[in-house]
Design an enzyme around this catalytic site. Structure first.
Site, PDB file in Angstrom:
ATOM      1  N   ALA A  11       0.850  -1.191   0.000  1.00 28.85           N
ATOM      2  CA  ALA A  11       0.000   0.000   0.000  1.00 28.85           C
ATOM      3  C   ALA A  11       0.886   1.242   0.000  1.00 28.85           C
ATOM      4  O   ALA A  11       2.012   1.201   0.494  1.00 28.85           O
ATOM      5  CB  ALA A  11      -0.892  -0.018   1.231  1.00 28.85           C
ATOM      6  N   GLY A  17       0.651  -5.154   0.995  1.00 27.61           N
ATOM      7  CA  GLY A  17      -0.454  -5.247   0.042  1.00 27.61           C
ATOM      8  C   GLY A  17      -0.006  -5.850  -1.282  1.00 27.61           C
ATOM      9  O   GLY A  17      -0.812  -6.447  -2.006  1.00 27.61           O
ATOM     10  N   GLU A  71      -0.208  -9.456  -0.764  1.00 30.53           N
ATOM     11  CA  GLU A  71      -1.630  -9.813  -0.645  1.00 30.53           C
ATOM     12  C   GLU A  71      -2.290  -9.829  -2.024  1.00 30.53           C
ATOM     13  O   GLU A  71      -3.129 -10.684  -2.317  1.00 30.53           O
ATOM     14  CB  GLU A  71      -2.334  -8.831   0.293  1.00 30.53           C
ATOM     15  CG  GLU A  71      -1.881  -9.014   1.742  1.00 30.53           C
ATOM     16  CD  GLU A  71      -2.454  -7.964   2.669  1.00 30.53           C
ATOM     17  OE1 GLU A  71      -2.205  -6.766   2.428  1.00 30.53           O
ATOM     18  OE2 GLU A  71      -3.155  -8.335   3.621  1.00 30.53           O
ATOM     19  N   GLU A  79       3.800  -5.283   7.415  1.00 31.04           N
ATOM     20  CA  GLU A  79       2.888  -4.293   8.009  1.00 31.04           C
ATOM     21  C   GLU A  79       3.136  -4.070   9.490  1.00 31.04           C
ATOM     22  O   GLU A  79       2.993  -2.969  10.012  1.00 31.04           O
ATOM     23  CB  GLU A  79       1.428  -4.730   7.793  1.00 31.04           C
ATOM     24  CG  GLU A  79       0.924  -4.561   6.382  1.00 31.04           C
ATOM     25  CD  GLU A  79       1.193  -5.757   5.491  1.00 31.04           C
ATOM     26  OE1 GLU A  79       2.082  -6.579   5.840  1.00 31.04           O
ATOM     27  OE2 GLU A  79       0.535  -5.884   4.445  1.00 31.04           O
TER      28      GLU A  79
HETATM   29  C1  LIG Z   1      -7.482   1.974   4.900  1.00 28.89           C
HETATM   30  C2  LIG Z   1      -6.263   1.438   4.214  1.00 28.89           C
HETATM   31  C3  LIG Z   1      -6.495   0.019   3.789  1.00 28.89           C
HETATM   32  C4  LIG Z   1      -5.214  -0.577   3.360  1.00 28.89           C
HETATM   33  C5  LIG Z   1      -5.337  -2.056   3.500  1.00 28.89           C
HETATM   34  C6  LIG Z   1      -4.127  -2.779   3.054  1.00 28.89           C
HETATM   35  C7  LIG Z   1      -2.967  -2.471   3.833  1.00 28.89           C
HETATM   36  C8  LIG Z   1      -1.816  -2.819   3.380  1.00 28.89           C
HETATM   37  C9  LIG Z   1      -0.697  -2.436   4.202  1.00 28.89           C
HETATM   38  C10 LIG Z   1       0.577  -2.270   3.427  1.00 28.89           C
HETATM   39  O1  LIG Z   1       0.804  -2.737   2.355  1.00 28.89           O
HETATM   40  S1  LIG Z   1       1.619  -1.282   4.258  1.00 28.89           S
HETATM   41  C11 LIG Z   1       3.025  -1.232   3.226  1.00 28.89           C
HETATM   42  C12 LIG Z   1       3.803  -2.480   3.331  1.00 28.89           C
HETATM   43  N1  LIG Z   1       5.019  -2.330   2.627  1.00 28.89           N
HETATM   44  C13 LIG Z   1       6.151  -2.022   3.227  1.00 28.89           C
HETATM   45  O2  LIG Z   1       6.225  -1.898   4.425  1.00 28.89           O
HETATM   46  C14 LIG Z   1       7.339  -1.835   2.337  1.00 28.89           C
HETATM   47  C15 LIG Z   1       8.058  -0.589   2.704  1.00 28.89           C
HETATM   48  N2  LIG Z   1       9.180  -0.380   1.850  1.00 28.89           N
HETATM   49  C16 LIG Z   1      10.351  -1.019   2.001  1.00 28.89           C
HETATM   50  O3  LIG Z   1      10.538  -1.881   2.825  1.00 28.89           O
HETATM   51  C17 LIG Z   1      11.452  -0.595   1.102  1.00 28.89           C
HETATM   52  O4  LIG Z   1      11.205   0.704   0.702  1.00 28.89           O
HETATM   53  C18 LIG Z   1      11.627  -1.500  -0.140  1.00 28.89           C
HETATM   54  C19 LIG Z   1      10.332  -1.654  -0.904  1.00 28.89           C
HETATM   55  C20 LIG Z   1      12.148  -2.866   0.301  1.00 28.89           C
HETATM   56  C21 LIG Z   1      12.670  -0.848  -1.090  1.00 28.89           C
HETATM   57  O5  LIG Z   1      13.853  -0.597  -0.351  1.00 28.89           O
HETATM   58  P1  LIG Z   1      15.015   0.298  -0.983  1.00 28.89           P
HETATM   59  O6  LIG Z   1      16.113   0.296   0.035  1.00 28.89           O
HETATM   60  O7  LIG Z   1      15.296  -0.158  -2.336  1.00 28.89           O
HETATM   61  O8  LIG Z   1      14.431   1.752  -1.126  1.00 28.89           O
HETATM   62  P2  LIG Z   1      13.878   2.757  -0.028  1.00 28.89           P
HETATM   63  O9  LIG Z   1      14.827   3.868   0.145  1.00 28.89           O
HETATM   64  O10 LIG Z   1      13.442   2.035   1.185  1.00 28.89           O
HETATM   65  O11 LIG Z   1      12.544   3.281  -0.722  1.00 28.89           O
HETATM   66  C22 LIG Z   1      12.618   4.070  -1.917  1.00 28.89           C
HETATM   67  C23 LIG Z   1      11.552   5.115  -1.822  1.00 28.89           C
HETATM   68  O12 LIG Z   1      10.282   4.477  -1.896  1.00 28.89           O
HETATM   69  C24 LIG Z   1       9.475   4.890  -0.816  1.00 28.89           C
HETATM   70  N3  LIG Z   1       8.595   3.767  -0.449  1.00 28.89           N
HETATM   71  C25 LIG Z   1       8.942   2.503  -0.251  1.00 28.89           C
HETATM   72  N4  LIG Z   1       7.876   1.754   0.022  1.00 28.89           N
HETATM   73  C26 LIG Z   1       6.817   2.584  -0.014  1.00 28.89           C
HETATM   74  C27 LIG Z   1       5.424   2.393   0.178  1.00 28.89           C
HETATM   75  N5  LIG Z   1       4.886   1.194   0.456  1.00 28.89           N
HETATM   76  N6  LIG Z   1       4.640   3.472   0.075  1.00 28.89           N
HETATM   77  C28 LIG Z   1       5.141   4.685  -0.217  1.00 28.89           C
HETATM   78  N7  LIG Z   1       6.461   4.933  -0.410  1.00 28.89           N
HETATM   79  C29 LIG Z   1       7.275   3.882  -0.320  1.00 28.89           C
HETATM   80  C30 LIG Z   1      10.469   5.216   0.273  1.00 28.89           C
HETATM   81  O13 LIG Z   1       9.891   6.063   1.222  1.00 28.89           O
HETATM   82  C31 LIG Z   1      11.586   5.854  -0.501  1.00 28.89           C
HETATM   83  O14 LIG Z   1      11.217   7.180  -0.792  1.00 28.89           O
HETATM   84  P3  LIG Z   1      11.823   8.391   0.045  1.00 28.89           P
HETATM   85  O15 LIG Z   1      11.346   9.588  -0.671  1.00 28.89           O
HETATM   86  O16 LIG Z   1      13.297   8.196   0.053  1.00 28.89           O
HETATM   87  O17 LIG Z   1      11.241   8.287   1.416  1.00 28.89           O
END
Ligand SMILES: CCCCCC/C=C/CC(=O)SCCNC(=O)CCNC(=O)[C@H](O)C(C)(C)COP(=O)(O)OP(=O)(O)OC[C@H]1O[C@@H](n2cnc3c(N)ncnc32)[C@H](O)[C@@H]1OP(=O)(O)O
Length: 718
Positions: free
Chosen positions: A61, A100, A103, A123
Site C-alpha cells: 500500500a 499489500g 496480498e 505491516e
Molecule cells: C485503509 C487502508 C487500507 C489498506 C489495506 C491494506 C494495507 C496494506 C498495508 C501495506 O501494504 S503497508 C506497506 C507495506 N510495505 C512495506 O512496508 C514496504 C516498505 N518499503 C520497504 O521496505 C522498502 O522501501 C523496499 C520496498 C524494500 C525498497 O527498499 P530500498 O532500500 O530499495 O528503497 P527505499 O529507500 O526504502 O525506498 C525508496 C523510496 O520508496 C518509498 N517507499 C517505499 N515503500 C513505499 C510504500 N509502500 N509506500 C510509499 N512509499 C514507499 C520510500 O519512502 C523511498 O522514498 P523516500 O522519498 O526516500 O522516502
C-alpha cells in the site's frame, strides 16, 4: 496507474506503474480494477499476468496515502475481483512483493518469482497488520506456524524460501514476466477451483491452541509494549476459528483499531525518518545532492580494541580492503583471532562469503600510507588521539580522509592537528560496531562537504544508517544522554532504587533501563570523562559534594567507581552479577544500604516517587536537550534525533523517537511539566525549558514536519 498490453495474442499483461516501488496508490488500484475488467471482457484474452514496472512487483500500500482520506477502489474487493476471475491470473514477482503487494499476489491464482525477489508482510513494522486478506489467506496457504512467523516479524523471505514454503509456484533466474506469460498460456482454460486460496479449508491441527499460546507469549515478550504484533496473532487466530468471510471481518476490525493508533503513526513517521536522514544538509549549505563522495577502495583501522575490531569487520564485509593496525604485537595477535571468529560467525549468520582475506594486519601505523580512508579507533583520550592525527597527517597520501571513532570528543581539535583539516570527520560507531545499525557522522566547521559525503556513503556501504550531526560535546546521542542520566541519579538521591527507575523505563519500552545500560557499558567510561572535565572531587563533603558550577550534581556514579564497581565487567555496579562479566542483573542489598547511608550523610529524606514523575523527569530532560540541539543546529531536524535514539539508544520504535513522542504527548504539556520540575529544582539546568520548545508551544504546537521552520538559521556551536 496500471498499464495494459496484450502479449502473444492471448495473455493480458497488467503492469503496475508507480515509481519507485509501484506502491498501491489510489491511481494504481483504479488502474488494476479497470485493466482487470478489460482483460476479462476481451474474448481473445485467455489468461492474465500482473507485474510491476522497472523490475519491482509491488512495495505494498502507498504509505504516503495513509494520513489522507482514502480515495480510489479499496484493496480487499480489488483482490477479490482478481481471485474470482474465470481466467487464470499469474503474478510475476520481481524485486519485491511486500505487504499489500504480496496480498495482491495471494489473490492471483499462480505466483512466479525471480530468484532475487523478496516477499513478506512487513505491516507489523508500520504498526499495522496485513489488512487485505493476508492474515486469512497466508495461513490457509502455508500453515499457521510459518504464517505467524512471517506476519509477526514482518521479515522478508527470499524467493527460494517462498518456494519451499509454498508461497510461490515457480522460481526463475530469468525474466519472471516472460516465465509468467509462458505459464499463463499453459494454464489457460484449466479449472481454477483449487487455486483460490480464500476457498481453502481453515488450517487444522491438534496442536493449534499450543502454537497460538506460544506465539502470543513470544510476541508479548519481545514487543516491549508494541500492540501490532499481538494484534497480528489475534488476526491469524481468526483464520483457524472463523470461516473466511467472517475472518476477513475480524481482520478489518483489528486493522481499523491499529490504523488509527498512535503507535502506527509513530512507526510510519519513523519509516520515513529513517529514509529522510540520508538527505542530509549542514548549516554551511552543504547537501547530500550537491556533495560527491570520494571513491574508497582501501580503508585502515587504527586500534584493535572492541570498537576497532567491529569496525574492521564492518569494512571487510562491505567489500573493502582493510589494513588493521595495532601497535602492541600481543594485542594484534589476539585481535586477529577475535576478528576472524567474528567474520566467520557473521558470514554463517548472514549466509555470505567469508571476508577474512580482506583484512591485512600490521603493527606499524606506516602501513596505512596508501589507504583512502583511515578510521582511528583508539581509547577515548584526546592526547592520544591528537598524537595519532599528527602522525597520520605526515604518513597518509594526499586526499586521505581521516576519521575518528569518538563518542564525544572535539572533532575540530583533532582536525587542527593535521595539514588538511577539511578531510577530518568523526565516525561515532555504536558497540558492537559490526552489529549496530547506527553511525553518527560528525562534521566540524572545517570538514569539507566531500569528506562528509564520503563518510556518509561509507556508513551506507557498511549497512548502517548514517546520520550527519554537528560537532559539540557528545554530539547528539550522548549529549542528550547526559541530562537523562543526571535525572536518574537525582531520583536515587531522592528515594528511588535503580530497579524502580529501570522498571519504569522498561515499561515505557526501552530495551534496558538506564542503570542496566550503565552496568553494561561500564561506569568507568563516564567517570573518566567526568574526571577529565574536572567534575570528580574525591572525598568532597557537605553541600559542595552535590554542586558543580552552581548546578546540582550527583556524585553517586563517582562513588561507585571509587569502590571498583564498574558494572558487569567487575560483577558489581548498580546491580550485582554472579561473576565478573555476568549478564543477569540482580538487586544488590549493598547498594540499597549505600544509598540509605548516602542520603543520611547528605540530609536527604527519601520519599516515594511515583512512576509518572520518574518517567517525566528522565524523558523530558532528554527531550529538552533534543530541542536545544535543534536550536543549536547540531541536528538538522527532529528526524535525525529520533533515528539516533531508536537505532543507538534503545528508544522504542513504536514511540517514534523522543522528538516525535514529545509531539504526541503535546508540546504544551511537555513544556508545562518542564516548567513545573524546573520550579521545584531550580538548580537543575537540564529542566529549564529551552526557547525552541517555548516557541513551538506558543505557535500552537505545529506538526513535527513543520518544526524546521521555527529553527533559527543554524550555526555550529564551535
Ligand atoms: C485503509 C487502508 C487500507 C489498506 C489495506 C491494506 C494495507 C496494506 C498495508 C501495506 O501494504 S503497508 C506497506 C507495506 N510495505 C512495506 O512496508 C514496504 C516498505 N518499503 C520497504 O521496505 C522498502 O522501501 C523496499 C520496498 C524494500 C525498497 O527498499 P530500498 O532500500 O530499495 O528503497 P527505499 O529507500 O526504502 O525506498 C525508496 C523510496 O520508496 C518509498 N517507499 C517505499 N515503500 C513505499 C510504500 N509502500 N509506500 C510509499 N512509499 C514507499 C520510500 O519512502 C523511498 O522514498 P523516500 O522519498 O526516500 O522516502
Amino acid at each position: 496507474m496500471a498499464f495494459y498490453s496484450r502479449v502473444s495474442g492471448s495473455v493480458g499483461v497488467i503492469t503496475l506503474q508507480n515509481p519507485p516501488v509501484n506502491a498501491l496508490s489510489a491511481a494504481v488500484r483504479q488502474g488494476i480494477v479497470d485493466t482487470m475488467h478489460r482483460a476479462l471482457s476481451e474474448p481473445e484474452v485467455k489468461s492474465v499476468v500482473i507485474c510491476g514496472q522497472n523490475g519491482k512487483f509491488c512495495g505494498g500500500a502507498d504509505i504516503r496515502e495513509f494520513g489522507a482520506n482514502m480515495r480510489g477502489p479499496p484493496l480487499v474487493p480489488m483482490i477479490h475481483l482478481i481471485e474470482a476471475a474465470e481466467k487464470p491470473v499469474v503474478a510475476a514477482i520481481e524485486g519485491v512483493a511486500l505487504g499489500g503487494g504480496l496480498e495482491l499476489a495471494l489473490g492471483c491464482h499462480y505466483r512466479i518469482a525471480h530468484s532475487k525477489a523478496r516477499l513478506g508482510l512487513p505491516e507489523v513494522t508500520l504498526g499495522l497488520l496485513p489488512g487485505a486478506g493476508g492474515t486469512q489467506r497466508l495461513p490457509r496457504l502455508i500453515g499457521v506456524p510459518a504464517a505467524l512467523e512471517l506476519i509477526t516479524t514482518g521479515r522478508h523471505a527470499t524467493a527460494a524460501e517462498a518456494l519451499q514454503l509454498g508461497i510461490v509456484d515457480e522460481v526463475t533466474d530469468h525474466s519472471a514476466v516472460d516465465a509468467a506469460v509462458k505459464f499463463a498460456q499453459s494454464v489457460a482454460g484449466k479449472s481454477l477451483d483449487a487455486r483460490r486460496i480464500s476457498t481453502y479449508p481453515r488450517p487444522r491441527s491438534p496442536d493449534l491452541a499450543e502454537i497460538f499460546e506460544k506465539a502470543m507469549k513470544e510476541v508479548r515478550r519481545s514487543a516491549r509494549g508494541a500492540i501490532a504484533p499481538v494484534t497480528c496473532v489475534q488476526a491469524v487466530h481468526a483464520s483457524v476459528t472463523l470461516p473466511y468471510a467472517k475472518g476477513m471481518e475480524r481482520e478489518r476490525e483489528l486493522f481499523s483499531t491499529l490504523f488509527t493508533s498512535g503507535q502506527a503513526h509513530a512507526l510510519q513517521y519513523y519509516f520515513f525518518a529513517q529514509r529522510a536522514v540520508s538527505r542530509w544538509s549542514t548549516p554551511s549549505g552543504a547537501r547530500w545532492d550537491t556533495s560527491k563522495p570520494r571513491p574508497v577502495h582501501k580503508a585502515a583501522v587504527i586500534g584493535l580494541g572492541t570498537m576497532g575490531r567491529g569496525i574492521s569487520v564492518s569494512l571487510a564485509q562491505a567489500g573493502l580492503s582493510v589494513v588493521a593496525v595495532e601497535t602492541q604485537e600481543k594485542q594484534l595477535l589476539e585481535a586477529k583471532q577475535a576478528v576472524s571468529g567474528m567474520l566467520e560467525r557473521s558470514a554463517k549468520r548472514r549466509g555470505v562469503p567469508l571476508a577474512d582475506d580482506k583484512i591485512k594486519y600490521n603493527c606499524s601505523v606506516q602501513a596505512v600510507a596508501d589507504a583512502d580512508l583511515v578510521i582511528e579507533a583508539v581509547f577515548e583520550d584526546m592526547a592520544l588521539k591528537k598524537t595519532i592525527f599528527q602522525q597520520l597527517s605526515g604518513i597518509c597520501k594526499p586526499g586521505t580522509l581521516l576519521c575518528t571513532n569518538t563518542s564525544g570528543l572535539d572533532i575540530d581539535e583533532l582536525a587542527s592537528q593535521t595539514q588538511s583539516p577539511e578531510l577530518v570527520v568523526g565516525m561515532h560507531f555504536f558497540a558492537p560496531a559490526h552489529v549496530m545499525k547506527l553511525l553518527e557522522v560528525v562534521y566540524g566547521p572545517r570538514s569539507s562537504p566531500e569528506a562528509l559525503a564520503t563518510a556518509m556513503e561509507m556508513g551506507k556501504k557498511m549497512g548502517k544508517v548514517s546520520v550527519a550531526v554537528g560537532n559539540c560535546r557528545g554530539f547528539v546521542g550522548n549529549r542528550m544522554l547526559k541530562p537523562y542520566l543526571e535525572q536518574a541519579f537525582f531520583l536515587l538521591e531522592e528515594g528511588a532504587t535503580p530497579e524502580q527507575v529501570d522498571q519504569v523505563l522498561e515499561e515505557f519500552g526501552f530495551a534496558m533501563g538506564v542503570f542496566k545500560v550503565s552496568d553494561l557499558s561500564g561506569l568507568d567510561v563516564g567517570w573518566k570523562v567526568r574526571k577529565a572535565d574536572g567534575l570528580v572531587v574525591p572525598g568532597s563533603t557537605g553541600k559542595s559534594a552535590r554542586i558543580r558550577g552552581g548546578s546540582r550534581y550527583s556524585p553517586l556514579g563517582d562513588l561507585l567507581c571509587e569502590q571498583g564497581r564498574f558494572g558487569q565487567k567487575t560483577g558489581r555496579g548498580w546491580y550485582q552479577y554472579d561473576k565478573p562479566g555476568g549478564r543477569v542483573a540482580k538487586p544488590d542489598p549493598w547498594l540499597h544500604g549505600f544509598l540509605e547511608e548516602y542520603r543520611a550523610r547528605h540530609g536527604l529524606v527519601a520519599r516515594r516517587i511515583d512512576h509518572q514523575e520518574m518517567l517525566e523527569r528522565c524523558l523530558y530532560a532528554l527531550i529538552n536537550e533534543g530541542f536545544q540541539i535543534l536550536q543549536d543546529g547540531i541536528a538538522a531536524g527532529p528526524e535525525d534525533i529520533d533515528v539516533i535514539y531508536v537505532l543507538g539508544y534503545g528508544w522504542p520504535r513504536h514511540r517514534g523517537g523522543p522528538m516525535f513522542y514529545a509531539g504526541l504527548v503535546g508540546l504544551d504539556k511537555v513544556l508545562e511539566r518542564l516548567e513545573h520540575y524546573h520550579q521545584v529544582y531550580p538548580d537543575v539546568l537540564g529542566l529549564k525549558p529551552c526557547s525552541l520548545i517555548r516557541k513551538l508551544a506558543a505557535s500552537s504546537s505545529p506538526p513535527i514536519h513543520r518544526w524546521r521552520e521555527f529553527i533559527q538559521k543554524p550555526r555550529s556551536q564551535l
